[in-house]
Every structure is written in C-alpha cells, then in structure tokens.
Design a protein around this motif. Structure first.
Motif, PDB file in Angstrom:
ATOM      1  N   VAL A  37      59.982  28.391  47.928  1.00 20.08           N
ATOM      2  CA  VAL A  37      59.601  27.284  47.760  1.00 20.08           C
ATOM      3  C   VAL A  37      59.683  26.945  48.930  1.00 20.08           C
ATOM      4  O   VAL A  37      58.835  25.650  48.852  1.00 20.08           O
ATOM      5  CB  VAL A  37      60.533  26.427  46.709  1.00 20.08           C
ATOM      6  N   PRO A  38      60.884  26.721  49.937  1.00 24.46           N
ATOM      7  CA  PRO A  38      60.871  25.675  51.356  1.00 24.46           C
ATOM      8  C   PRO A  38      58.959  25.606  52.375  1.00 24.46           C
ATOM      9  O   PRO A  38      58.761  25.181  52.325  1.00 24.46           O
ATOM     10  CB  PRO A  38      61.656  26.949  52.168  1.00 24.46           C
ATOM     11  N   ILE A  39      58.860  27.156  51.528  1.00 21.01           N
ATOM     12  CA  ILE A  39      57.248  26.869  52.142  1.00 21.01           C
ATOM     13  C   ILE A  39      56.185  25.947  52.600  1.00 21.01           C
ATOM     14  O   ILE A  39      55.529  25.463  52.612  1.00 21.01           O
ATOM     15  CB  ILE A  39      57.354  28.244  52.529  1.00 21.01           C
ATOM     16  N   PHE A  40      56.291  25.493  50.185  1.00 15.10           N
ATOM     17  CA  PHE A  40      55.328  24.696  49.885  1.00 15.10           C
ATOM     18  C   PHE A  40      55.810  23.220  50.329  1.00 15.10           C
ATOM     19  O   PHE A  40      54.955  22.323  50.958  1.00 15.10           O
ATOM     20  CB  PHE A  40      55.258  24.434  48.530  1.00 15.10           C
ATOM     21  N   TRP A  41      57.349  22.678  50.844  1.00 13.64           N
ATOM     22  CA  TRP A  41      57.627  21.688  51.058  1.00 13.64           C
ATOM     23  C   TRP A  41      56.744  21.140  52.564  1.00 13.64           C
ATOM     24  O   TRP A  41      57.156  20.093  53.234  1.00 13.64           O
ATOM     25  CB  TRP A  41      58.810  21.171  50.876  1.00 13.64           C
ATOM     26  N   ILE A  42      57.083  22.898  53.482  1.00 17.26           N
ATOM     27  CA  ILE A  42      57.218  22.696  55.336  1.00 17.26           C
ATOM     28  C   ILE A  42      55.562  22.730  55.436  1.00 17.26           C
ATOM     29  O   ILE A  42      55.181  21.376  55.920  1.00 17.26           O
ATOM     30  CB  ILE A  42      57.559  24.108  55.455  1.00 17.26           C
ATOM     31  N   VAL A  43      54.327  23.260  54.298  1.00 20.03           N
ATOM     32  CA  VAL A  43      53.254  23.171  54.662  1.00 20.03           C
ATOM     33  C   VAL A  43      52.341  21.720  54.351  1.00 20.03           C
ATOM     34  O   VAL A  43      51.924  21.388  54.509  1.00 20.03           O
ATOM     35  CB  VAL A  43      52.348  24.613  54.331  1.00 20.03           C
ATOM     36  N   GLY A  44      53.385  21.463  52.781  1.00 20.71           N
ATOM     37  CA  GLY A  44      52.721  20.426  52.015  1.00 20.71           C
ATOM     38  C   GLY A  44      53.431  19.022  51.688  1.00 20.71           C
ATOM     39  O   GLY A  44      53.538  18.420  50.590  1.00 20.71           O
ATOM     40  N   ARG A  45      53.870  18.411  53.074  1.00 26.28           N
ATOM     41  CA  ARG A  45      54.612  17.138  53.561  1.00 26.28           C
ATOM     42  C   ARG A  45      53.445  16.340  52.893  1.00 26.28           C
ATOM     43  O   ARG A  45      53.979  15.219  52.562  1.00 26.28           O
ATOM     44  CB  ARG A  45      54.912  17.445  54.987  1.00 26.28           C
ATOM     45  N   LYS A  46      52.604  16.585  52.923  1.00 22.45           N
ATOM     46  CA  LYS A  46      51.317  15.035  52.668  1.00 22.45           C
ATOM     47  C   LYS A  46      51.365  15.235  51.218  1.00 22.45           C
ATOM     48  O   LYS A  46      51.196  13.889  50.349  1.00 22.45           O
ATOM     49  CB  LYS A  46      50.698  15.145  53.351  1.00 22.45           C
ATOM     50  N   ARG A  48      54.942  13.627  46.715  1.00 32.35           N
ATOM     51  CA  ARG A  48      54.966  12.429  45.791  1.00 32.35           C
ATOM     52  C   ARG A  48      54.609  14.223  44.707  1.00 32.35           C
ATOM     53  O   ARG A  48      55.186  13.952  43.534  1.00 32.35           O
ATOM     54  CB  ARG A  48      53.585  12.243  45.557  1.00 32.35           C
ATOM     55  N   LYS A  49      53.511  14.503  44.990  1.00 30.73           N
ATOM     56  CA  LYS A  49      53.129  15.861  43.907  1.00 30.73           C
ATOM     57  C   LYS A  49      53.571  17.247  43.830  1.00 30.73           C
ATOM     58  O   LYS A  49      54.297  17.354  42.692  1.00 30.73           O
ATOM     59  CB  LYS A  49      51.751  16.112  44.396  1.00 30.73           C
ATOM     60  N   LEU A  50      54.210  16.954  44.792  1.00 30.42           N
ATOM     61  CA  LEU A  50      55.723  18.382  44.548  1.00 30.42           C
ATOM     62  C   LEU A  50      57.204  17.835  44.384  1.00 30.42           C
ATOM     63  O   LEU A  50      57.255  18.686  43.834  1.00 30.42           O
ATOM     64  CB  LEU A  50      55.899  18.561  46.622  1.00 30.42           C
ATOM     65  N   VAL A  51      57.188  16.830  44.284  1.00 34.96           N
ATOM     66  CA  VAL A  51      58.412  16.128  43.737  1.00 34.96           C
ATOM     67  C   VAL A  51      58.453  16.247  42.070  1.00 34.96           C
ATOM     68  O   VAL A  51      58.646  17.102  41.141  1.00 34.96           O
ATOM     69  CB  VAL A  51      58.891  15.105  44.468  1.00 34.96           C
ATOM     70  N   ILE A  52      56.897  15.989  41.776  1.00 31.32           N
ATOM     71  CA  ILE A  52      56.737  15.717  40.360  1.00 31.32           C
ATOM     72  C   ILE A  52      56.590  17.108  39.408  1.00 31.32           C
ATOM     73  O   ILE A  52      57.211  17.720  38.344  1.00 31.32           O
ATOM     74  CB  ILE A  52      55.443  14.489  39.649  1.00 31.32           C
ATOM     75  N   SER A  53      56.161  17.763  40.635  1.00 32.07           N
ATOM     76  CA  SER A  53      55.972  19.731  40.018  1.00 32.07           C
ATOM     77  C   SER A  53      57.024  20.167  40.104  1.00 32.07           C
ATOM     78  O   SER A  53      57.357  21.377  39.222  1.00 32.07           O
ATOM     79  CB  SER A  53      54.643  19.833  40.567  1.00 32.07           C
ATOM     80  N   HIS A  54      58.067  19.938  40.606  1.00 37.09           N
ATOM     81  CA  HIS A  54      59.485  20.521  40.189  1.00 37.09           C
ATOM     82  C   HIS A  54      60.091  20.056  40.009  1.00 37.09           C
ATOM     83  O   HIS A  54      61.467  20.466  38.899  1.00 37.09           O
ATOM     84  CB  HIS A  54      60.524  20.953  41.908  1.00 37.09           C
TER      85      HIS A  54
END
Length: 440
Positions: free
Chosen positions: A163-172, A175-181
C-alpha cells in the motif's frame, strides 16, 4: 503469443501436482472440510494468522470438486496463470508489448512462482491481487482498485505492505486514494475484534521457538529472498557449488536490474516497479523484529516486479545481447523448475508415503498441531499421545517432525524409552522424520 505463454505456464504447473500434501496444506484441507463458511470466520480465524478469504474460496471450490491433492491445488494453479497475464498487461503498459511478453514468460517459467502456484495456500492468490492492484493503479481504475484492495486485505496481511508505494507514487491523486481506501478501512473496522485476537496469537508465537520457523529478521532470511527469487526452491548439498551458482546468477540479474533502473527518467511508472520490489521487503524486515513474518514465500507478491524489471533491463540492451540475456534467464528458470518438478528431493514433505509405511501401527505425536497431514491420509485414529503408550502393543512409532519446537524437552521420546521400547529404525520422508520402536 501471450496465449501460448499462458498455456505453457499452465502446463508446467500441472506437472507433479499430485505430490503429497505437506502440513500447512493439510491444515487448509481440514479447515475447508470441517468448518462451514461462518465457522471459518468465527471459530477458525481467531487462532490463525491470516484473513479468511482464501479459506472461504477453497471451501466453496472443494464442495464442488472434492478434497484430493489435485483438486485442492487447482485454484492456486488458476491464480498463478492469471497472474502471468496481469504481469503481461503491466509490462505492456509501462514498457511495450515485447517487455510484457518477456516478463510474462519469465514468471511463467519461474521456479518459485511455479512452486507456490501448486500449493493449497493463499500465496498465489495474494500475488494475483497485488498484481491486479498495480495494473489498476496504473490505469487509474479506482473502483476496481478499491475492490481489489479489500480482497487483498481479506487474503493476506503481509501483502498490505504494498500500500505505501501507491501513496508515494500517486501523491497527486491523494483524494482518489483516500476514497479508494475507505472500503478497506470499513472492512477492517468490522474485522478488528478477530484481528486483535490473531495479533495476540502472533505475538505469543514470536516469543516461542516457533517464531524462528515463521521468519524472524536475520541475515539468512534476508539473503534467502533474492536467492529464492532467482533459483526457486532448489539447493545443493555442496554449499560451495551452490554459493558459486548464486554468485554467477546474481551478477547477471543484478546487471539487468541496474540497466532497468537507468531507464527510470525516461519511462513513466518505472519507479512504481522499483518501489514494488524494494519497499515491502524493507518493511517486512523491520516488522519481523517484532512479528515473525520474514519468509521469502510470504513476499511472493513482490516476484512479478522482479521479473518486470529484469525484462525491462533486457530491452535496454543491444539486440544481439538482449536475446542472449533472455535465454540465460529462461535457462535458469527452466532448469530450477524442472529440477523441482521431476525431483522428489525438492518437493514437499511426503506425509503420504509416511502414512503408507506406518501401516496399522500407532504413532506418538508430541503436539496436536502436527496431526492434520496424517489425518488427511486416513491415519488419524492411529495417533496417540505419550500417556497412552502403555495400552499399546510391541510396535510404536514416534514423530520427530520439528520436535525441537513442539517438544523441546523431548518428553515423548523419554516416555517411550522409559517404558522399555527400543529404537529399531529411522525414516525421513522428505523432511518428515519418524522413528520406529519395538518393545523386546
């Protein structure tokens, strides 16, 4: 071409599929056969170290197809083959179609992936879900990404280190990452009571000798990760020869990884692959100082990144060298895979042969947790504890399977010998060691 690779990978995974179940696979079979869907969650899971999804899937599968060795392993074969296809899609999107084909061919022939695509455990399913997550993240298909994340979280805890790699690479896209989690967080809110019981059991295991087998942080466990990724489950008795082989193969693979990393500035999402390979391993090493999770097979979900980077490295070479390096990796993969597939010494514990050799004799097991495999092969009623020995006849067998963990004081052996039994034979069924005693 990809369909030929998938067919080839499927065929390799069918070879020797009917080998004996080993202890953990027998536990899987026991869970799927003895517990209902609800009981897997309420009765079995609190004492286990994994989420329940794989067991639920296998229960449903086995109710239709039965509990033979082949039937229990076919789901993992399917998960493994589908992962090959997802890796092709990832390679095609990050690099090009050729790299997608090469990386899928590497995974199709990889010894470690073949081994765990033949095992009735959750590791092949975990690798599939992680690969799907990476692909869906690249394509920004957030709804499917979110659903896959929940499925992964209900299959294996260790794989959530991705999971951390998605937050590192997808910082932009935070918002979508937060919702998807959010669905994962909600599912774990309801799962929390059982998760806490599992965590407590895991801490207790880590304080015992059993923790050494589960995978504490150590130099040996760390070194085994790249070695097994490259060479699969095979090893040689001549450690100097094995070490030389590891050194040669490591130099080839290391060079290709270096070539691949040099492309990072010019290829979008290549950083994602590198983080996929490195971050979960580093986090697992750190966590394993407290919880014993550092075993190479628990990091099988990192293996696709390894092969994707190798395939990318080959494509950065001049054409005459590119084909040579692809052939070298395929040679290593196929050699290690064939040695495993046709060589019983590299295969699983042979409880089936042990059960056959036991015949109608009674056998002493120091701990209840060892019994599932022998019970699977119809010998459950012949298992006794050391207090029941006096009631039995002239012949007694004693399980020495990891007795240092289950019976560190060797009480069972001392009890047998104090009753006048003498050891007459010792057998090793590919790691399943038993002693035969006679009362003269």
């Amino acid at each position: 071409m990809i369909w030929l690779i998938l067919l080839f990978g499927f065929g390799l995974r069918l070879i020797s599929l009917n080998q004996s179940l080993w202890l953990d696979e027998a536990t899987t079979s026991s869970v799927a056969s003895r517990f209902s869907f609800s009981e897997i969650i309420t009765k079995f899971s609190p004492a286990d170290f994994h989420p329940p999804l794989y067991y639920l899937v296998l229960r449903g599968w086995s109710m239709v197809f039965g509990f033979s060795e082949i039937s229990l392993r076919i789901p993992s074969v399917i998960f493994g083959v589908v992962t090959i296809y997802v890796v092709y899609l990832i390679g095609k999107n990050i690099f090009n179609k050729k790299v997608g084909l090469v990386s899928s061919l590497f995974l199709a022939t990889g010894g470690l992936h073949i081994y765990y695509s033949q095992e009735a455990r959750m590791y092949a399913l975990t690798a599939l879900f992680v690969s799907c997550l990476v692909y869906l993240f690249i394509k920004k298909r957030w709804l499917l990404f979110s659903a896959s994340l929940v499925l992964l979280g209900m299959t294996d805890y260790v794989a959530l280190l991705i999971v951390p790699i998605f937050w590192i690479v997808g910082r932009k896209d935070w918002r979508k990452l937060v919702i998807s989690h959010l669905p994962l967080a909600i599912s774990y809110f309801f799962w929390l009571p059982i998760l806490l019981q599992q965590f407590s059991a895991g801490l207790a295991a880590s304080q015992s000798a059993w923790g050494n087998l589960l995978g504490r942080s150590s130099l040996k466990e760390i070194i085994l990760i790249p070695v097994k990724f490259m060479l699969g489950r095979i090893s040689f008795e001549d450690k100097w020869l094995y070490g030389l082989l590891v050194a040669v193969v490591s130099s080839i693979y290391g060079y290709l990884l270096f070539r691949s990393i040099r492309l990072m500035r010019s290829i979008r999402n290549l950083k994602l692959l590198l983080l996929w390979l490195i971050v979960p391993v580093i986090l697992a090493v750190v966590i394993a100082f407290k919880l014993p999770i550092l075993s190479y097979f628990r990091l099988l979900f990192v293996l696709p990144a390894f092969y994707l980077l190798l395939a990318g490295g080959t494509q950065s070479l001049p054409k005459r060298w590119r084909n040579l390096f692809v052939v070298l990796i395929l040679f290593v993969n196929l050699t290690s895979s064939i040695l495993y597939l046709v060589g019983p010494r590299f295969q699983r514990e042979d409880w089936r042969s042990m059960a056959k050799a036991l015949g109608s004799s009674k056998i002493v097991f120091p701990a209840n947790s060892q019994k599932e495999a022998l019970s699977y092969y119809g010998k459950g009623d012949q298992i006794i504890n050391s207090d029941q020995i006096y009631k039995k006849g002239k012949e007694i067998w004693l399980s020495r399977y990891v007795w240092e963990v289950f019976d560190p004081s060797d009480i069972a052996r001392q009890r047998i010998e104090s009753l006048g039994y003498n050891k007459t034979d010792e057998y090793n069924f590919n790691g399943v060691v038993v002693w035969k005693y006679l009362k003269l």
